[in-house]
Design a protein around this motif. Structure first.
Motif, mmCIF file in Angstrom:
data_model
loop_
_atom_site.group_PDB
_atom_site.id
_atom_site.type_symbol
_atom_site.label_atom_id
_atom_site.label_comp_id
_atom_site.label_asym_id
_atom_site.label_seq_id
_atom_site.Cartn_x
_atom_site.Cartn_y
_atom_site.Cartn_z
ATOM 1 N N ILE A 197 6.382 -7.429 -5.974
ATOM 2 C CA ILE A 197 6.130 -6.651 -4.873
ATOM 3 C C ILE A 197 5.997 -7.441 -3.760
ATOM 4 C CG2 ILE A 197 3.564 -6.677 -5.015
ATOM 5 C CD1 ILE A 197 5.563 -3.253 -4.459
ATOM 6 N N LYS A 198 5.454 -8.888 -3.790
ATOM 7 C CA LYS A 198 5.300 -9.652 -2.698
ATOM 8 C C LYS A 198 6.598 -9.978 -2.018
ATOM 9 C CE LYS A 198 3.121 -13.590 -3.440
ATOM 10 N NZ LYS A 198 2.389 -14.842 -3.863
ATOM 11 N N LYS A 217 7.956 -9.063 1.708
ATOM 12 C CA LYS A 217 8.279 -10.489 2.218
ATOM 13 C C LYS A 217 9.718 -10.094 3.092
ATOM 14 C CE LYS A 217 5.085 -13.872 0.899
ATOM 15 N NZ LYS A 217 5.163 -15.286 0.214
ATOM 16 N N PHE A 218 10.533 -9.467 1.963
ATOM 17 C CA PHE A 218 11.941 -9.403 2.339
ATOM 18 C C PHE A 218 12.065 -8.457 3.591
ATOM 19 C CE2 PHE A 218 16.308 -8.008 1.949
ATOM 20 C CZ PHE A 218 16.995 -9.039 2.015
ATOM 21 N N HIS A 219 11.282 -7.415 3.406
ATOM 22 C CA HIS A 219 11.427 -6.289 4.444
ATOM 23 C C HIS A 219 10.877 -6.786 5.659
ATOM 24 C CE1 HIS A 219 11.205 -2.465 6.523
ATOM 25 N NE2 HIS A 219 10.062 -2.598 6.826
ATOM 26 N N GLN A 220 9.698 -7.744 5.888
ATOM 27 C CA GLN A 220 9.178 -8.208 7.008
ATOM 28 C C GLN A 220 10.259 -8.951 7.663
ATOM 29 O OE1 GLN A 220 5.815 -10.102 5.542
ATOM 30 N NE2 GLN A 220 4.510 -8.149 5.490
ATOM 31 N N LEU A 242 13.809 -1.446 4.362
ATOM 32 C CA LEU A 242 13.171 -0.411 3.610
ATOM 33 C C LEU A 242 13.084 0.814 4.856
ATOM 34 C CD1 LEU A 242 10.458 -2.182 1.611
ATOM 35 C CD2 LEU A 242 12.488 -1.347 0.679
ATOM 36 N N THR A 243 12.927 1.988 4.231
ATOM 37 C CA THR A 243 12.893 2.988 5.019
ATOM 38 C C THR A 243 11.081 3.037 5.251
ATOM 39 O OG1 THR A 243 12.022 4.507 3.075
ATOM 40 C CG2 THR A 243 14.578 4.441 3.928
ATOM 41 N N GLN A 244 10.562 4.008 6.204
ATOM 42 C CA GLN A 244 9.214 3.721 6.660
ATOM 43 C C GLN A 244 8.259 4.245 5.139
ATOM 44 O OE1 GLN A 244 9.163 6.312 10.065
ATOM 45 N NE2 GLN A 244 8.482 4.375 11.291
ATOM 46 N N THR A 303 -4.379 -9.941 2.873
ATOM 47 C CA THR A 303 -4.826 -10.065 4.027
ATOM 48 C C THR A 303 -4.310 -11.331 4.769
ATOM 49 O OG1 THR A 303 -7.060 -9.243 3.519
ATOM 50 C CG2 THR A 303 -7.074 -10.570 5.553
ATOM 51 N N ASN A 304 -4.014 -12.560 4.145
ATOM 52 C CA ASN A 304 -3.699 -13.702 4.778
ATOM 53 C C ASN A 304 -2.289 -14.100 4.564
ATOM 54 O OD1 ASN A 304 -6.306 -14.099 6.136
ATOM 55 N ND2 ASN A 304 -6.981 -14.850 4.161
ATOM 56 N N GLU A 305 -1.637 -13.588 3.193
ATOM 57 C CA GLU A 305 -0.362 -14.056 3.023
ATOM 58 C C GLU A 305 0.634 -13.057 3.482
ATOM 59 O OE1 GLU A 305 2.565 -15.229 -0.527
ATOM 60 O OE2 GLU A 305 0.438 -15.178 -0.815
ATOM 61 N N LEU A 306 0.078 -11.642 3.396
ATOM 62 C CA LEU A 306 1.236 -10.664 3.489
ATOM 63 C C LEU A 306 0.830 -9.953 4.899
ATOM 64 C CD1 LEU A 306 1.838 -9.366 -0.055
ATOM 65 C CD2 LEU A 306 3.168 -10.523 1.321
ATOM 66 N N HIS A 307 -0.370 -10.264 5.287
ATOM 67 C CA HIS A 307 -0.859 -9.478 6.598
ATOM 68 C C HIS A 307 -0.812 -8.241 6.619
ATOM 69 C CE1 HIS A 307 -0.805 -13.791 8.375
ATOM 70 N NE2 HIS A 307 0.337 -13.866 7.733
ATOM 71 N N PHE A 308 -1.474 -7.330 5.639
ATOM 72 C CA PHE A 308 -1.539 -6.022 5.800
ATOM 73 C C PHE A 308 -1.832 -5.425 7.069
ATOM 74 C CE2 PHE A 308 -4.085 -2.247 5.217
ATOM 75 C CZ PHE A 308 -3.126 -1.217 4.808
ATOM 76 N N ALA A 309 -3.097 -5.910 7.811
ATOM 77 C CA ALA A 309 -3.619 -5.135 8.779
ATOM 78 C C ALA A 309 -2.513 -5.249 9.891
ATOM 79 C CB ALA A 309 -5.038 -5.783 9.066
ATOM 80 N N ARG A 310 -2.031 -6.435 10.156
ATOM 81 C CA ARG A 310 -0.887 -6.372 11.022
ATOM 82 C C ARG A 310 0.037 -5.499 11.009
ATOM 83 N NH1 ARG A 310 2.392 -11.937 10.683
ATOM 84 N NH2 ARG A 310 3.592 -10.419 9.123
ATOM 85 N N GLU A 311 0.853 -5.458 9.561
ATOM 86 C CA GLU A 311 1.742 -4.626 9.385
ATOM 87 C C GLU A 311 1.551 -3.171 9.092
ATOM 88 O OE1 GLU A 311 4.928 -5.909 8.340
ATOM 89 O OE2 GLU A 311 4.120 -7.378 9.517
ATOM 90 N N ALA A 312 0.484 -2.742 8.847
ATOM 91 C CA ALA A 312 -0.120 -1.500 8.985
ATOM 92 C C ALA A 312 -0.321 -0.969 10.113
ATOM 93 C CB ALA A 312 -1.232 -1.125 7.979
ATOM 94 N N GLY A 313 -0.847 -1.962 11.081
ATOM 95 C CA GLY A 313 -1.095 -1.499 12.612
ATOM 96 C C GLY A 313 0.317 -1.021 13.265
ATOM 97 N N ARG A 314 1.269 -1.898 13.157
ATOM 98 C CA ARG A 314 2.545 -1.810 13.692
ATOM 99 C C ARG A 314 3.071 -0.564 13.050
ATOM 100 N NH1 ARG A 314 5.173 -6.043 11.942
ATOM 101 N NH2 ARG A 314 6.354 -5.105 10.470
#
Length: 318
Positions: free
Chosen positions: A84-85, A89-92, A97-99, A124-135
């Motif tokens: 899942i990581k 990461k590949f999508h980032q 991926l679709t939304q 939080t720090n490797e995949l940066h959920f908060a940044r991604e979810a906000g965007r």
């Protein structure tokens, strides 16, 4: 059928197995550990397909949607974490991926985080959920026509609305578990504030979900009020009191949020340990309310509503 297909040594039909696993997960609430051990790797394999075409995108979306629909059964980390990581990461990097697919990947991982606190560093720090979810929230917010009312023009929720609601539900679970706070965390709050302001007139379900997200932040401790201040959440909620069209249901949602702040800052045991921080937080909150002209509104509501009276009295006298 799933077990039989999975146990085949030759001529295993991966597409059939994927379809069966998806159907099984959507149909059953309780899934045995044995079935989890078969379905999760199978669906992750399907979701890892990196081909760029519409048919594959839909297959990947369905596999991730099924994974995100698994109820409260915990999967072993070795079954899913690396895969899942890699998908996230590949999508980032490539945006393949679709939304809905990307949201589903996060929903699956955050549900595991809700059970396994040790995932916080990764999320939080490797995949940066908060940044991604906000965007993602901000992009989806731009896709909705917020001026359309509740009449015949909006007979059913759009795909974007449903995805927004799912993101907010994921955010709530993240806020309930997250201990690490940084600027990305505040940024996520700002994104929810933008959505809250967009939804307030005609989209009551999303409006309520936003306030519930703010409440989850407060429930992690009274110092989190500072994060809500920095993110503009308290401003946005209090601004609602200026609206002449504010209905009783909305007033109730606002009071519940303010009461949750009241309950947190009344905890004397916390204050004895963090008295100086409490004073700073209270001063910041009070100054913000005075700057924006909310003091008269607070006073006007003070006598009329019992729950709001508690909030007012704590701010004024504590």
């Amino acid at each position: 059928m799933i077990v039989e297909e999975e146990q085949k040594k030759e001529e295993k039909d991966d597409n059939l197995l994927t379809d069966l696993c998806e159907c099984y997960i959507f149909l059953y609430f309780h899934i045995s550990p044995e079935m989890i051990s078969i379905c999760v790797p199978c669906l992750l394999k399907a979701a890892s397909n990196k081909e760029v075409n519409e048919e594959v995108q839909k297959e990947v979306e369905m596999a991730l949607l099924a994974l995100s629909s698994i109820k409260d059964q915990k999967a072993k980390r070795e079954l899913y974490l690396n895969e899942i990581k890699e998908i996230i990461k590949f999508h980032q990097k490539h945006h393949n991926l679709t939304q809905l697919a990307y949201q589903s990947a996060w929903k699956f991982l955050i549900k595991e985080f809700f059970i396994d606190k040790s995932l916080e560093e990764v999320i939080t720090n490797e995949l940066h959920f908060a940044r991604e979810a906000g965007r993602e929230l901000e992009e989806l917010t731009k896709c909705v026509d917020w001026k359309i009312g509740k009449g015949k023009e909006r007979e059913k929720e759009t795909k974007e609305e449903l995805t927004l609601i799912r993101w907010l539900e994921v955010d709530e679970n993240y806020f309930r578990r997250c201990e690490s706070k940084n600027e990305e965390y505040v940024g996520l709050i700002r994104s929810i504030v933008k959505l809250f302001r967009a939804a307030k007139d005609n989209y009551g379900n999303i409006y309520k979900k936003c306030i519930l997200s703010f409440e989850k932040v407060v429930h992690k401790g009274f110092m989190n009020v500072d994060y809500l201040l920095k993110g503009g959440a308290i401003d946005a909620v209090l601004e609602e009191m200026h609206r002449p069209t504010l209905n009783k249901k909305m007033i109730g949602e606002i009071f519940d949020f303010l009461e949750s702040i009241s309950e947190e800052i009344k905890d004397k045991n916390i204050f004895e340990r963090k008295e100086e921080k409490r004073k700073i937080m209270k001063r910041n909150l009070f100054e913000k309310m005075e700057e924006e002209g909310y003091e008269d509104i607070l006073i006007s509501f003070h006598k009329g509503f019992r729950d709001f009276s508690a909030f007012y009295e704590v701010l004024i006298y504590l």
